[in-house]
Design a protein around this motif. Sequence first.
Motif, short mmCIF file in Angstrom:
data_model
loop_
_atom_site.label_atom_id
_atom_site.label_comp_id
_atom_site.label_asym_id
_atom_site.label_seq_id
_atom_site.Cartn_x
_atom_site.Cartn_y
_atom_site.Cartn_z
N ASP A 1 0.83 -1.20 0.00
CA ASP A 1 0.00 0.00 0.00
C ASP A 1 0.87 1.26 0.00
OD1 ASP A 1 -2.69 1.40 0.58
OD2 ASP A 1 -1.40 2.09 2.21
N LEU A 2 1.94 1.25 0.78
CA LEU A 2 2.85 2.40 0.80
C LEU A 2 3.46 2.64 -0.57
CD1 LEU A 2 4.74 1.88 4.19
CD2 LEU A 2 3.03 3.62 3.66
N LEU A 3 3.88 1.56 -1.23
CA LEU A 3 4.47 1.70 -2.56
C LEU A 3 3.43 2.22 -3.55
CD1 LEU A 3 6.56 -1.61 -2.65
CD2 LEU A 3 7.40 0.71 -2.23
N GLY A 4 2.20 1.72 -3.44
CA GLY A 4 1.14 2.18 -4.33
C GLY A 4 0.83 3.65 -4.14
N LYS A 5 0.83 4.09 -2.89
CA LYS A 5 0.56 5.51 -2.61
C LYS A 5 1.70 6.39 -3.12
CE LYS A 5 -2.69 5.79 1.24
NZ LYS A 5 -3.48 4.62 0.90
N ALA A 6 2.93 5.86 -3.07
CA ALA A 6 4.05 6.63 -3.59
C ALA A 6 3.94 6.83 -5.09
CB ALA A 6 5.37 5.93 -3.25
N LEU A 7 3.43 5.79 -5.78
CA LEU A 7 3.31 5.87 -7.22
C LEU A 7 2.12 6.72 -7.65
CD1 LEU A 7 4.38 4.86 -9.97
CD2 LEU A 7 2.81 2.91 -9.76
N GLU A 8 0.96 6.49 -7.01
CA GLU A 8 -0.24 7.25 -7.34
C GLU A 8 -0.96 7.62 -6.05
OE1 GLU A 8 -2.62 5.84 -10.70
OE2 GLU A 8 -1.26 4.13 -10.80
N PRO A 9 -0.52 8.70 -5.41
CA PRO A 9 -1.06 9.06 -4.09
C PRO A 9 -2.55 9.33 -4.09
CG PRO A 9 0.49 10.73 -4.90
CD PRO A 9 0.55 9.59 -5.84
N GLU A 10 -3.11 9.81 -5.19
CA GLU A 10 -4.52 10.16 -5.21
C GLU A 10 -5.42 8.97 -5.51
OE1 GLU A 10 -5.43 13.01 -4.15
OE2 GLU A 10 -3.39 13.76 -4.04
N GLU A 11 -4.83 7.86 -5.89
CA GLU A 11 -5.63 6.71 -6.30
C GLU A 11 -5.79 5.67 -5.20
OE1 GLU A 11 -7.19 6.48 -9.15
OE2 GLU A 11 -6.44 8.45 -9.74
N ASN A 12 -5.10 5.85 -4.10
CA ASN A 12 -5.11 4.84 -3.04
C ASN A 12 -5.49 5.49 -1.72
OD1 ASN A 12 -3.78 2.19 -4.22
ND2 ASN A 12 -2.65 3.94 -5.05
N GLY A 13 -6.78 5.62 -1.47
CA GLY A 13 -7.23 6.21 -0.22
C GLY A 13 -7.27 5.19 0.90
N LEU A 14 -7.45 5.67 2.10
CA LEU A 14 -7.54 4.81 3.27
C LEU A 14 -8.80 3.95 3.17
CD1 LEU A 14 -6.78 3.93 6.14
CD2 LEU A 14 -8.01 5.92 6.99
N PHE B 1 -2.27 2.51 11.49
CA PHE B 1 -2.13 3.17 10.19
C PHE B 1 -1.49 4.55 10.35
CE2 PHE B 1 -3.52 5.43 6.41
CZ PHE B 1 -3.39 4.47 5.41
N ASP B 2 -0.59 4.88 9.45
CA ASP B 2 0.02 6.21 9.41
C ASP B 2 -0.79 7.08 8.45
OD1 ASP B 2 2.41 6.20 11.10
OD2 ASP B 2 3.07 4.59 9.78
N PHE B 3 -1.55 8.03 9.01
CA PHE B 3 -2.40 8.88 8.19
C PHE B 3 -1.58 9.92 7.44
CE2 PHE B 3 -5.14 7.51 11.72
CZ PHE B 3 -6.13 6.87 10.99
N ARG B 4 -2.08 10.28 6.27
CA ARG B 4 -1.44 11.29 5.43
C ARG B 4 -2.48 12.34 5.03
NH1 ARG B 4 1.01 5.96 3.33
NH2 ARG B 4 -1.17 5.47 3.73
N PRO B 5 -2.05 13.47 4.53
CA PRO B 5 -3.03 14.47 4.08
C PRO B 5 -4.03 13.93 3.06
CG PRO B 5 -0.87 15.47 4.23
CD PRO B 5 -0.67 14.01 4.48
N THR B 6 -3.61 12.97 2.25
CA THR B 6 -4.53 12.40 1.27
C THR B 6 -5.60 11.55 1.94
OG1 THR B 6 -2.97 10.58 0.95
CG2 THR B 6 -2.90 12.41 -0.64
N ASP B 7 -5.39 11.16 3.20
CA ASP B 7 -6.40 10.42 3.95
C ASP B 7 -7.29 11.35 4.77
OD1 ASP B 7 -5.22 7.91 3.19
OD2 ASP B 7 -3.66 8.27 4.69
N GLY B 8 -6.89 12.62 4.88
CA GLY B 8 -7.65 13.56 5.69
C GLY B 8 -6.91 14.05 6.91
N LEU B 9 -5.64 13.68 7.06
CA LEU B 9 -4.86 14.14 8.21
C LEU B 9 -4.82 15.66 8.25
CD1 LEU B 9 -2.79 13.42 10.53
CD2 LEU B 9 -1.02 13.80 8.81
N GLY B 10 -5.10 16.22 9.43
CA GLY B 10 -5.02 17.66 9.61
C GLY B 10 -6.23 18.41 9.09
#
Length: 542
Positions: free
Chosen positions: A77-90, A119-128
């Motif tokens: 999942d981490l690798l997928g988010k690195a490749l296409e961050p907007e395509e792999n939501g939580l 899970f490590d949340f990111r801005p693409t997941d809604g963090l912050g």
Amino acid sequence: MRISARRPGGTALGALLWILSSLACRPAPAPPVWVHEPAPAPWPRVAVAPAIPLAVSLDLSAFVTDQIENFYAHRADLLGKALEPEENGLNVELHSTRMQKDFEPIEAYFNSGEELFEFDFRPTDGLGDGMSGKPPNMHRVHRGAHGGPDTTSCRSCHHRGGDDGAGEYPEAALTGGDGINTYHSNERNPPALLGGGAMQILAKEITEELGKLYQNRSEGMEYERDLTYQDVNFGTLKIRKDGSMDTGKITSLDPDLVVRPFGWKGTHSTLRRFAEEAFQVHHGMQSDVLIEHRRIFGPMPRGTSPATLAVFDALGDGPDNDPDRDGQLQELHDGFLLSISVYLTLLPLPVIDPPRSPDLLAAFRDGEAAFREVGCADCHKPFWILKDPTWKERGETAHTDTELLLDLRKDIHRGPKLRNTDTLFPNRFPLFIFSDLRRHDMGPELADTYRPSGGPHPGDHPSRGPQIPPSYFLTRPLWGLADSGPYLHDGRATTIPEAIIAHGGEAAKSREAYLKLPVPRQRAMHVFLLSLTRPPVPEVVP
């Protein structure tokens, strides 16, 4: 990948054996008659400690397999988010390798909740949030009820002593602040989370019994009634002639007489609401449940606790579907809340594990007697009796109609199940939590030094939050104490003796009695308190 069996404190033990030992207790007079209950038998002293141990085997091979599979799924999942961050939501439901294979709902939701916890949340997941700058808008000092956000995962602050444990001193949250100055905030040490399911059920039972006292009132006359249950007096309730109640003399509970065992000041009655606030305050992950409730019921939903009202006010002034203006929708939907609630409810119960060597065992017994003699047991009530060890966890929106019946006698994961081995309490379950679940005045030395006066964001209304005096705190449950340091609400005490000496206010008399004990008895009491621990924790470390 390294597989280790870890016991809190660093001691290596066999990962296949979990030990739950009965507590050795000093004879005590029979407590007063309970509300709606027959008088219980005295709490007996166990002749030999430890008593008959309860060995609970763990299917280690299945556990390790699950951990390895989830590790590789998370890595992919981490690798997928690195490749296409907007395509792999939580998406915890699809994340879980167990969810794809298991058809048993409780097991599936537990594993999903565990992955959400780690899970490590990111801005693409809604963090912050995007309320006053570019997301994620991280702040070490909280901004009122908006919180930081100050971390990206639950595990990052709940790991000391093992999974779901307490936090280190540098990880303390700086709550209720102005977002800038560390002195304009109050420190809160991350608490250990084990045993929350039993606490949740017990609080519900106590609340129901206290409610019966008000429901069985006599109208047309004015009188006072003590709110007493299982030998704990929660205060005096005044009944007016018109049948209404005056709670002015009650300081141990909120005016609604709901027992709230979660939060250092006792601010939440369920793990769902406790987790919901934590996601908002520490991660900036907004609850779809609260957003929907605000849209349907307005800013004052009926029966909402003061702490949840403060979270309502901190949702933000953005669009209905994105109040915090970060561009992310459905950050924490009801399915996530259901998963994390199931996970927290079914975490292992802390245990009492007396030492084995004769000299330490003698100190353990003497320390337990000293604990009662100096008065610590008056507030840190050693045990409660649970009637029904089940809890219904259900969705709260039209999109989640799932209802799960969680039974602590069979559904607790990776630790001892709840059992009754004491014939004195048939069909009842002793819980050795060491708390009366009341708020107490701990004196000016432990009082919060900062009183929030308002945050910089629209919608911050501290008056809607819990109105609890600065020096009042919930009696902290001591089970699991050995592995939950540093101690006290702000982590100022690095050892158990330091925590005892720091007590003031209503506990000052007990503190002085402790200081008058001979040093060997003080040390024996320390040995006893160190027996309040947690089961060994198997870990799979990549």
